[in-house]
Design an enzyme around this catalytic site. Structure first.
Site, PDB file in Angstrom:
ATOM      1  N   ARG A   1      12.167  -5.796   4.858  1.00  0.00           N
ATOM      2  CA  ARG A   1      12.126  -4.461   4.245  1.00  0.00           C
ATOM      3  C   ARG A   1      12.831  -3.400   5.087  1.00  0.00           C
ATOM      4  O   ARG A   1      12.904  -3.489   6.309  1.00  0.00           O
ATOM      5  CB  ARG A   1      10.688  -4.044   3.924  1.00  0.00           C
ATOM      6  CG  ARG A   1       9.818  -3.809   5.115  1.00  0.00           C
ATOM      7  CD  ARG A   1       8.384  -3.535   4.681  1.00  0.00           C
ATOM      8  NE  ARG A   1       7.559  -3.171   5.818  1.00  0.00           N
ATOM      9  CZ  ARG A   1       6.266  -2.911   5.748  1.00  0.00           C
ATOM     10  NH1 ARG A   1       5.624  -2.960   4.609  1.00  0.00           N
ATOM     11  NH2 ARG A   1       5.597  -2.582   6.838  1.00  0.00           N
TER      12      ARG A   1
ATOM     13  N   ARG B   1      11.776  -0.586  10.523  1.00  0.00           N
ATOM     14  CA  ARG B   1      10.725  -0.324  11.505  1.00  0.00           C
ATOM     15  C   ARG B   1      10.808  -1.338  12.633  1.00  0.00           C
ATOM     16  O   ARG B   1      10.947  -2.528  12.386  1.00  0.00           O
ATOM     17  CB  ARG B   1       9.354  -0.425  10.828  1.00  0.00           C
ATOM     18  CG  ARG B   1       9.003   0.803  10.036  1.00  0.00           C
ATOM     19  CD  ARG B   1       7.755   0.616   9.237  1.00  0.00           C
ATOM     20  NE  ARG B   1       6.633   0.050   9.985  1.00  0.00           N
ATOM     21  CZ  ARG B   1       5.402  -0.035   9.496  1.00  0.00           C
ATOM     22  NH1 ARG B   1       5.141   0.421   8.281  1.00  0.00           N
ATOM     23  NH2 ARG B   1       4.430  -0.559  10.200  1.00  0.00           N
TER      24      ARG B   1
ATOM     25  N   ARG C   1       0.100  -8.236  13.656  1.00  0.00           N
ATOM     26  CA  ARG C   1      -0.497  -7.257  12.729  1.00  0.00           C
ATOM     27  C   ARG C   1      -1.369  -7.969  11.682  1.00  0.00           C
ATOM     28  O   ARG C   1      -2.421  -7.471  11.307  1.00  0.00           O
ATOM     29  CB  ARG C   1       0.605  -6.422  12.063  1.00  0.00           C
ATOM     30  CG  ARG C   1       1.234  -5.422  13.048  1.00  0.00           C
ATOM     31  CD  ARG C   1       2.604  -4.950  12.618  1.00  0.00           C
ATOM     32  NE  ARG C   1       2.602  -4.222  11.370  1.00  0.00           N
ATOM     33  CZ  ARG C   1       3.682  -4.067  10.595  1.00  0.00           C
ATOM     34  NH1 ARG C   1       4.836  -4.601  10.945  1.00  0.00           N
ATOM     35  NH2 ARG C   1       3.606  -3.372   9.494  1.00  0.00           N
TER      36      ARG C   1
ATOM     37  N   ARG D   1      -9.245   1.066   9.367  1.00  0.00           N
ATOM     38  CA  ARG D   1      -8.750  -0.276   9.660  1.00  0.00           C
ATOM     39  C   ARG D   1      -9.769  -1.107  10.423  1.00  0.00           C
ATOM     40  O   ARG D   1      -9.473  -2.215  10.817  1.00  0.00           O
ATOM     41  CB  ARG D   1      -7.470  -0.168  10.492  1.00  0.00           C
ATOM     42  CG  ARG D   1      -6.210  -0.528   9.698  1.00  0.00           C
ATOM     43  CD  ARG D   1      -5.036  -0.320  10.617  1.00  0.00           C
ATOM     44  NE  ARG D   1      -3.874  -1.057  10.241  1.00  0.00           N
ATOM     45  CZ  ARG D   1      -2.809  -0.513   9.657  1.00  0.00           C
ATOM     46  NH1 ARG D   1      -2.818   0.744   9.300  1.00  0.00           N
ATOM     47  NH2 ARG D   1      -1.749  -1.250   9.418  1.00  0.00           N
TER      48      ARG D   1
ATOM     49  N   LYS E   1       0.831  -1.214   0.000  1.00  0.00           N
ATOM     50  CA  LYS E   1       0.000   0.000   0.000  1.00  0.00           C
ATOM     51  C   LYS E   1       0.856   1.250   0.000  1.00  0.00           C
ATOM     52  O   LYS E   1       0.628   2.175  -0.772  1.00  0.00           O
ATOM     53  CB  LYS E   1      -0.920   0.037   1.231  1.00  0.00           C
ATOM     54  CG  LYS E   1      -1.871  -1.139   1.357  1.00  0.00           C
ATOM     55  CD  LYS E   1      -2.815  -0.968   2.533  1.00  0.00           C
ATOM     56  CE  LYS E   1      -2.148  -0.899   3.895  1.00  0.00           C
ATOM     57  NZ  LYS E   1      -1.508  -2.155   4.346  1.00  0.00           N
TER      58      LYS E   1
HETATM   59  P1  AMP Z   1       1.247   0.703   9.275  1.00  0.00           P
HETATM   60  O1  AMP Z   1       2.348   1.668   9.065  1.00  0.00           O
HETATM   61  O2  AMP Z   1       0.046   1.007   8.419  1.00  0.00           O
HETATM   62  O3  AMP Z   1       1.697  -0.727   9.144  1.00  0.00           O
HETATM   63  O4  AMP Z   1       0.762   0.890  10.791  1.00  0.00           O
HETATM   64  C1  AMP Z   1       1.645   0.686  11.866  1.00  0.00           C
HETATM   65  C2  AMP Z   1       0.870   0.622  13.176  1.00  0.00           C
HETATM   66  O5  AMP Z   1       0.201   1.877  13.405  1.00  0.00           O
HETATM   67  C3  AMP Z   1      -0.244  -0.418  13.237  1.00  0.00           C
HETATM   68  O6  AMP Z   1       0.251  -1.709  13.562  1.00  0.00           O
HETATM   69  C4  AMP Z   1      -1.134   0.170  14.339  1.00  0.00           C
HETATM   70  O7  AMP Z   1      -0.557  -0.038  15.618  1.00  0.00           O
HETATM   71  C5  AMP Z   1      -1.055   1.666  14.039  1.00  0.00           C
HETATM   72  N1  AMP Z   1      -2.120   2.078  13.103  1.00  0.00           N
HETATM   73  C6  AMP Z   1      -1.955   2.433  11.803  1.00  0.00           C
HETATM   74  N2  AMP Z   1      -3.119   2.749  11.224  1.00  0.00           N
HETATM   75  C7  AMP Z   1      -4.073   2.586  12.190  1.00  0.00           C
HETATM   76  C8  AMP Z   1      -5.489   2.741  12.220  1.00  0.00           C
HETATM   77  N3  AMP Z   1      -6.187   3.117  11.143  1.00  0.00           N
HETATM   78  N4  AMP Z   1      -6.119   2.490  13.390  1.00  0.00           N
HETATM   79  C9  AMP Z   1      -5.440   2.112  14.494  1.00  0.00           C
HETATM   80  N5  AMP Z   1      -4.116   1.923  14.518  1.00  0.00           N
HETATM   81  C10 AMP Z   1      -3.421   2.155  13.386  1.00  0.00           C
END
Ligand code: AMP
Length: 230
Positions: free
Chosen positions: A127, A162, A173, A88, A13
């Site tokens: 990554r 990360r 996740r 989400r 994404k």
């Molecule tokens: P991402 O970078 O999209 O993989 O998100 C990393 C982390 O941020 C996730 O594992 C959640 O802990 C938090 N996070 C990201 N987007 C959301 C969302 N829409 N709602 C709640 N937590 C989020």
């Protein structure tokens, strides 16, 4: 263009959002990036969410929805945006629908990127990105030409990983995605907004598939070309 990119962590994404951002001149709004920025800058919000990101579970809806609503009010979102990682869960999808209605904005599509779960752990745990320009790399699929240097901007020894890209957190996740995020697919299907692309295809083909969903949306460069030709 106003779209949501949906898919499990590691579906690509963020990569596709960055490409679309350059093509259409509209911002990528990634909830995860906004949280990480706050953690890096040690803001009150950052301190509130740091442990949650480390665990790989979801930040409470009230915090996330407020952050996204404020971001969508920024002037750079006037001509469109790409939402990456939000919504989400169903409560967030409903809140987004409500907030867009209030702002007088309509979504063009929710684009689902499908991928095989088995490949995701390998995709994510390998990554890393350039800390200077944000270019993404992968130990196996896209290593930089020189292991210490960014191909794009030339930064040396600035690669970052990360902390939540380790195997254990990735599994949490993925589990969170299946239990909480997947149920929003029918939400967008019912509204006629759900589109699906094959996230396992080569990167360029995925981009082409996404662009083909929006044939009438011209990129800024196409617009200039059309003017010159016409
Ligand atoms: P991402 O970078 O999209 O993989 O998100 C990393 C982390 O941020 C996730 O594992 C959640 O802990 C938090 N996070 C990201 N987007 C959301 C969302 N829409 N709602 C709640 N937590 C989020």
């Amino acid at each position: 263009m106003r779209i949501i990119l949906l898919g499990p962590p590691g579906a690509g994404k963020g990569t596709q959002a960055r490409i679309l951002t350059e093509k259409y001149g509209i911002p990528q709004i990634a909830a995860g990036d906004l949280f990480r920025e706050n953690i890096k800058n040690k803001t009150a919000l950052g301190q509130q969410v740091e442990e949650i990101l480390k665990a790989g579970t979801l930040v409470p809806d009230a915090i996330t929805i407020k952050m996204i609503s404020e971001r969508l009010d920024q002037p750079d979102c006037k001509n469109g945006f790409i939402l990456d990682g939000f919504p989400r869960n169903v409560a967030q999808a409903e809140a987004l629908e409500e907030m867009l209605k209030k702002k007088g904005i309509k979504l063009d599509a929710a684009v689902q990127m499908t991928v095989d779960d088995d490949d995701l752990v390998e995709r994510i745990s390998g990554r890393f990105t350039c800390g200077d320009c944000g270019e993404g790399y992968h130990d196996k699929f896209k290593p930089p030409h020189d292991p210490d240097t960014c191909d794009k901007c030339g930064a040396k020894d600035h690669f970052t990983r990360r902390p939540d890209d380790n195997e254990e957190t990735v599994r949490t996740r993925l589990d969170t995605y299946h239990k909480q995020t997947k149920p929003i697919l029918p939400f967008y299907e019912e509204r006629g907004l759900l589109k699906t692309v094959d996230g396992m295809a080569p990167l360029k083909n995925v981009t082409a598939e996404i662009l083909a969903l929006f044939p009438s949306k011209k990129t800024p460069n196409q617009g200039i070309q059309a003017k010159k030709n016409g």
